[in-house]
Design a protein around this motif. Structure first.
Motif, PDB file in Angstrom:
ATOM      1  N   THR A  74       5.431  12.281  -7.184  1.00 13.07           N
ATOM      2  CA  THR A  74       4.044  12.646  -6.890  1.00 13.07           C
ATOM      3  C   THR A  74       3.732  12.407  -5.418  1.00 13.07           C
ATOM      4  O   THR A  74       4.410  11.637  -4.736  1.00 13.07           O
ATOM      5  CB  THR A  74       3.080  11.816  -7.747  1.00 13.07           C
ATOM      6  N   THR A  75       2.692  13.058  -4.936  1.00 14.30           N
ATOM      7  CA  THR A  75       2.282  12.932  -3.532  1.00 14.30           C
ATOM      8  C   THR A  75       0.848  12.437  -3.425  1.00 14.30           C
ATOM      9  O   THR A  75       0.154  12.726  -2.454  1.00 14.30           O
ATOM     10  CB  THR A  75       2.402  14.306  -2.833  1.00 14.30           C
ATOM     11  N   GLY A 129       0.785  -1.222   0.000  1.00 10.10           N
ATOM     12  CA  GLY A 129       0.000   0.000   0.000  1.00 10.10           C
ATOM     13  C   GLY A 129       0.824   1.282   0.000  1.00 10.10           C
ATOM     14  O   GLY A 129       0.271   2.377  -0.047  1.00 10.10           O
ATOM     15  N   GLY A 130       2.156   1.158   0.030  1.00  9.96           N
ATOM     16  CA  GLY A 130       3.008   2.340   0.083  1.00  9.96           C
ATOM     17  C   GLY A 130       3.920   2.461  -1.123  1.00  9.96           C
ATOM     18  O   GLY A 130       3.923   1.628  -2.031  1.00  9.96           O
ATOM     19  N   SER A 131       4.721   3.521  -1.121  1.00  9.01           N
ATOM     20  CA  SER A 131       5.681   3.792  -2.195  1.00  9.01           C
ATOM     21  C   SER A 131       7.076   3.887  -1.603  1.00  9.01           C
ATOM     22  O   SER A 131       7.268   4.494  -0.541  1.00  9.01           O
ATOM     23  CB  SER A 131       5.339   5.107  -2.914  1.00  9.01           C
ATOM     24  N   ALA A 132       8.033   3.284  -2.281  1.00 10.46           N
ATOM     25  CA  ALA A 132       9.423   3.314  -1.834  1.00 10.46           C
ATOM     26  C   ALA A 132      10.250   4.150  -2.789  1.00 10.46           C
ATOM     27  O   ALA A 132      10.021   4.140  -4.001  1.00 10.46           O
ATOM     28  CB  ALA A 132       9.988   1.902  -1.747  1.00 10.46           C
ATOM     29  N   LEU A 133      11.225   4.861  -2.242  1.00 11.56           N
ATOM     30  CA  LEU A 133      12.140   5.678  -3.040  1.00 11.56           C
ATOM     31  C   LEU A 133      13.557   5.206  -2.761  1.00 11.56           C
ATOM     32  O   LEU A 133      14.047   5.320  -1.633  1.00 11.56           O
ATOM     33  CB  LEU A 133      11.981   7.156  -2.673  1.00 11.56           C
ATOM     34  N   SER A 149      17.743  16.419  -7.713  1.00 17.29           N
ATOM     35  CA  SER A 149      16.496  15.868  -7.172  1.00 17.29           C
ATOM     36  C   SER A 149      16.337  16.083  -5.677  1.00 17.29           C
ATOM     37  O   SER A 149      15.306  15.705  -5.118  1.00 17.29           O
ATOM     38  CB  SER A 149      16.438  14.356  -7.461  1.00 17.29           C
ATOM     39  N   LEU A 150      17.323  16.675  -4.999  1.00 20.85           N
ATOM     40  CA  LEU A 150      17.274  16.786  -3.545  1.00 20.85           C
ATOM     41  C   LEU A 150      16.086  17.625  -3.067  1.00 20.85           C
ATOM     42  O   LEU A 150      15.404  17.250  -2.099  1.00 20.85           O
ATOM     43  CB  LEU A 150      18.592  17.371  -3.029  1.00 20.85           C
ATOM     44  N   ARG A 151      15.827  18.753  -3.724  1.00 20.96           N
ATOM     45  CA  ARG A 151      14.696  19.592  -3.304  1.00 20.96           C
ATOM     46  C   ARG A 151      13.385  18.835  -3.479  1.00 20.96           C
ATOM     47  O   ARG A 151      12.485  18.916  -2.625  1.00 20.96           O
ATOM     48  CB  ARG A 151      14.681  20.882  -4.127  1.00 20.96           C
ATOM     49  N   GLU A 152      13.279  18.093  -4.547  1.00 28.72           N
ATOM     50  CA  GLU A 152      12.073  17.319  -4.829  1.00 28.72           C
ATOM     51  C   GLU A 152      11.881  16.216  -3.788  1.00 28.72           C
ATOM     52  O   GLU A 152      10.758  15.977  -3.315  1.00 28.72           O
ATOM     53  CB  GLU A 152      12.196  16.717  -6.225  1.00 28.72           C
ATOM     54  N   ILE A 153      12.976  15.545  -3.412  1.00 25.57           N
ATOM     55  CA  ILE A 153      12.884  14.490  -2.397  1.00 25.57           C
ATOM     56  C   ILE A 153      12.454  15.067  -1.056  1.00 25.57           C
ATOM     57  O   ILE A 153      11.605  14.499  -0.352  1.00 25.57           O
ATOM     58  CB  ILE A 153      14.238  13.763  -2.266  1.00 25.57           C
ATOM     59  N   ARG A 154      13.025  16.217  -0.690  1.00 29.16           N
ATOM     60  CA  ARG A 154      12.694  16.840   0.593  1.00 29.16           C
ATOM     61  C   ARG A 154      11.218  17.215   0.664  1.00 29.16           C
ATOM     62  O   ARG A 154      10.564  17.042   1.703  1.00 29.16           O
ATOM     63  CB  ARG A 154      13.570  18.079   0.798  1.00 29.16           C
ATOM     64  N   ALA A 155      10.654  17.668  -0.455  1.00 25.22           N
ATOM     65  CA  ALA A 155       9.246  18.082  -0.478  1.00 25.22           C
ATOM     66  C   ALA A 155       8.293  16.896  -0.377  1.00 25.22           C
ATOM     67  O   ALA A 155       7.155  17.054   0.095  1.00 25.22           O
ATOM     68  CB  ALA A 155       8.963  18.875  -1.755  1.00 25.22           C
ATOM     69  N   CYS A 156       8.729  15.721  -0.801  1.00 24.12           N
ATOM     70  CA  CYS A 156       7.840  14.545  -0.835  1.00 24.12           C
ATOM     71  C   CYS A 156       8.220  13.496   0.203  1.00 24.12           C
ATOM     72  O   CYS A 156       7.740  12.362   0.133  1.00 24.12           O
ATOM     73  CB  CYS A 156       7.873  13.911  -2.226  1.00 24.12           C
ATOM     74  N   ALA A 157       9.080  13.837   1.159  1.00 31.16           N
ATOM     75  CA  ALA A 157       9.655  12.843   2.066  1.00 31.16           C
ATOM     76  C   ALA A 157       8.601  12.080   2.851  1.00 31.16           C
ATOM     77  O   ALA A 157       8.779  10.891   3.143  1.00 31.16           O
ATOM     78  CB  ALA A 157      10.634  13.517   3.015  1.00 31.16           C
ATOM     79  N   GLU A 158       7.486  12.711   3.209  1.00 24.28           N
ATOM     80  CA  GLU A 158       6.481  12.051   4.023  1.00 24.28           C
ATOM     81  C   GLU A 158       5.644  11.054   3.239  1.00 24.28           C
ATOM     82  O   GLU A 158       4.940  10.232   3.828  1.00 24.28           O
ATOM     83  CB  GLU A 158       5.565  13.102   4.668  1.00 24.28           C
ATOM     84  N   HIS A 159       5.703  11.116   1.932  1.00 24.20           N
ATOM     85  CA  HIS A 159       4.867  10.252   1.093  1.00 24.20           C
ATOM     86  C   HIS A 159       5.613   9.016   0.594  1.00 24.20           C
ATOM     87  O   HIS A 159       5.008   8.172  -0.063  1.00 24.20           O
ATOM     88  CB  HIS A 159       4.335  11.045  -0.105  1.00 24.20           C
ATOM     89  N   TYR A 160       6.907   8.918   0.878  1.00 26.84           N
ATOM     90  CA  TYR A 160       7.718   7.802   0.404  1.00 26.84           C
ATOM     91  C   TYR A 160       8.498   7.192   1.560  1.00 26.84           C
ATOM     92  O   TYR A 160       8.873   7.891   2.519  1.00 26.84           O
ATOM     93  CB  TYR A 160       8.713   8.247  -0.674  1.00 26.84           C
TER      94      TYR A 160
END
Length: 582
Positions: free
Chosen positions: A488-489, A209-213, A224-235
């Motif tokens: 994506t989030t 049910g989850g997503s892994a990065l 990609s660091l800024r993008e990862i930081r913004a989506c950290a709670e979703h992955y």
């Protein structure tokens, strides 16, 4: 014997023995009466082909085309001689019908030849795996020009494939000889630390049910660091140990850090960074043979894994079976039953393609995440850099090596020029530089993704198939992975649930009596070489000397004495290590 005719796949064949001399001709649509062996004297032709070659134990004869029966007869005669026992003959034939006809004509010859035809080429991997590379003496390829002229692509492809598989086996052997002593040392050194770790199998199935990065240290990671930081709670962010420093400096706390390398410099990836906190992320997953200093200094949650290979083989009944092979050192831990639990389940097997990212990918697969996203997985020298800035490599270079006459660009360029590089097309459509090893990692990912798609849902609890995405902004494309333009989030994070379930799992149970017994046996063996038979792991220590002794009998005593010295030094070091832990 009167000549016979056969309407094969690629030609009409006429073959047989006349006055004791074998002849075979092929009629194609364009040409008629093509002689596949010498029409005048095929035996003399075979003698010229074979020349001074003689089969002996560990020697491989490879024949491209089976039409030259006199040549096969001579090779089989060598194989059956006293000097040739232990050799191997492998033949490739593009036309299965011709092989069946010739085997019926001379069954006593083909009983000693492993013939590969298009229908059984998948067995080539098993054949190469069964070759004893430690005693391998070499190989020689004999080309039957007539057969090759009928289907050149088949013979070129199969012979090349055989050479690659043999090269891979030798590469594995050289890697093992280089590192297996260190692997055994690390596995034994880590034994006293395992009681504070959980098995990696306690993570399996927690990602539904989850997503892994998966975060690697390709040069494009910086984008990609800024993008990862913004989506950290979703992955669920799982990173290679080399990426841990880069993420922490960017304000990103990964949920899992994977340590695989056995060498001492692995500890530099962590430096003065946070070493975890009990009951919280990140979880350190370290292979049993990885650097024990990393596990010793980690203060947070930890899991132990084994690296295992599952080699397919065909049983006597014709069924495909998998043979499990774990890293040297890990096999000894299982043989001696130092921890309770079923082999393969405790602590848990992960398959690896040689890099940390491949091991993480297999872990994320076994955790059964719905979506697995790769990022920073360039597998190429993007911008002619070997890593993203911020790793311990660039930190050391900037602090010690660089100056106005030796900038960082020169160091990267010098490293790249030492590699066997090649040009390919990147995900951006532009030419990019990669090398042989990185392309092997790419091939591993491609094969793993294909198998994931073929097997579909591996668990009855899964409702949807696992999907693989590539969010790497540059580098080599990965076949089978969907391009993800941006993270994506739209999927909720399940990281809290994963941590809670992981913490409910029990710690590894180490048998203290067996560990104490090991310490006593090591102490006895160090003072009395006759006790070394009670320590099977010593077969991996100084093994290259034992292999050289087999190949150089005149130096056998000297080489075995050097191996014994190596083993004594090893026992002294591991004895001191276990004593300090005790």
């Amino acid at each position: 014997m009167a000549p016979g005719e056969l309407n094969g796949k690629y030609a009409l064949y006429r073959f047989g023995y006349e006055e004791g001399r074998f002849s075979i001709f092929a009629d194609t649509e364009k040409l008629k009466g093509i002689p596949l062996v010498s029409a005048r004297d095929p035996v003399r032709e075979a003698e010229r082909h074979i020349g001074s070659f003689r089969l002996r134990p560990g020697m491989l004869a490879v024949v491209a085309g089976i039409a030259h029966l006199p040549m096969l007869e001579m090779l089989v005669e060598q194989l059956q001689s006293k000097e040739g026992r232990g050799g191997l003959i492998v033949a490739f034939e593009a036309d299965t019908e011709l092989y069946l006809a010739l085997r019926k004509l001379r069954p006593e010859v083909f009983a000693h030849v492993a013939v590969m035809v298009p229908e059984n080429l998948t067995a080539l991997s098993e054949l190469v795996e069964n070759i004893d590379v430690e005693h391998f003496a070499g190989y020689r390829v004999f080309e039957v020009a007539g057969s090759i002229s009928l289907q050149k692509d088949f013979y070129t492809r199969t012979i090349t494939d055989l050479k690659k598989k043999l090269a891979s086996r030798f590469s594995d052997l050289f890697t093992r000889l280089e590192f297996e002593e260190r692997w055994v040392f690390n596995a034994l050194s880590k034994l006293p630390l395992m009681h504070a770790a959980r098995p990696v199998s306690s993570l399996f199935g927690l990602g539904r049910g989850g997503s892994a990065l998966i975060v690697s240290t390709g040069p494009s990671l910086r984008d990609s660091l800024r993008e990862i930081r913004a989506c950290a709670e979703h992955y669920f962010i799982a990173c290679a140990d080399s990426a841990y420093r880069v993420l922490v400096r960017a304000g990103i706390r990964p949920h899992l850090v994977f340590s695989l390398d056995s060498q001492a410099h692995t500890a530099k990836h962590f430096g003065l960074l946070p070493r975890g906190m009990k009951g919280n992320y990140p979880i350190l997953v370290c292979d049993a043979v990885s650097n024990p200093c990393v596990a010793r200094d980690w203060q947070g949650e930890m899991a132990i894994s084994f690296t295992a290979q599952y080699i397919d083989s065909i049983s006597a009944s014709g069924k495909t079976e998998s043979r499990r092979v774990v890293s040297p050192g890990c096999d000894y831990l299982e043989e001696e039953h130092f921890f309770s639990g079923q082999a393969g389940i405790i602590p848990g097997d992960l398959q690896s393609g040689g890099s940390v990212a491949t091991s993480i990918f297999d872990l994320m697969r076994l955790m059964e995440f719905d979506r697995i996203v790769l990022i920073g997985q360039d597998l190429a020298y993007t911008r002619r850099e070997i890593h993203t800035p911020g790793t311990h490599h660039t930190d050391e270079w900037l602090s010690k090596t660089t100056n106005r006459l030796q900038p960082l660009e020169n160091i990267n360029e010098r490293v790249i020029r030492r590699r066997h590089t090649k040009r390919e097309i990147s995900v951006t459509g532009k030419p990019i530089v990669t090398d042989y090893v990185l392309s092997l990692y790419r091939d591993w990912f491609t094969t793993a993704i294909e198998r994931l798609h073929e097997t579909g849902n591996t668990s009855p609890l899964r409702e949807t198939a696992q999907t693989i995405f590539n969010a790497t902004r540059d580098g080599l494309p990965l076949n089978g992975a969907q391009i993800l333009p941006e993270l994506t989030t739209d999927m909720p994070g399940i990281n809290t649930q994963i941590l809670e379930n992981f913490l409910r799992a029990g710690f590894m149970q180490i048998d203290r009596k067996r560990l104490d017994s090991l310490q006593r046996r090591i102490a006895n063996a160090h003072h009395d070489s006759r006790s070394e038979a009670s320590l099977p792991f010593l077969r991996y220590v100084g093994r290259r000397f034992a292999i050289k002794a087999l190949r150089s009998p005149e130096q056998k005593d000297t080489l075995l004495k050097r191996q014994l010295t190596k083993q004594q030094n090893f026992l002294r070091k591991i004895g001191n290590k276990l004593y300090r832990h005790a």
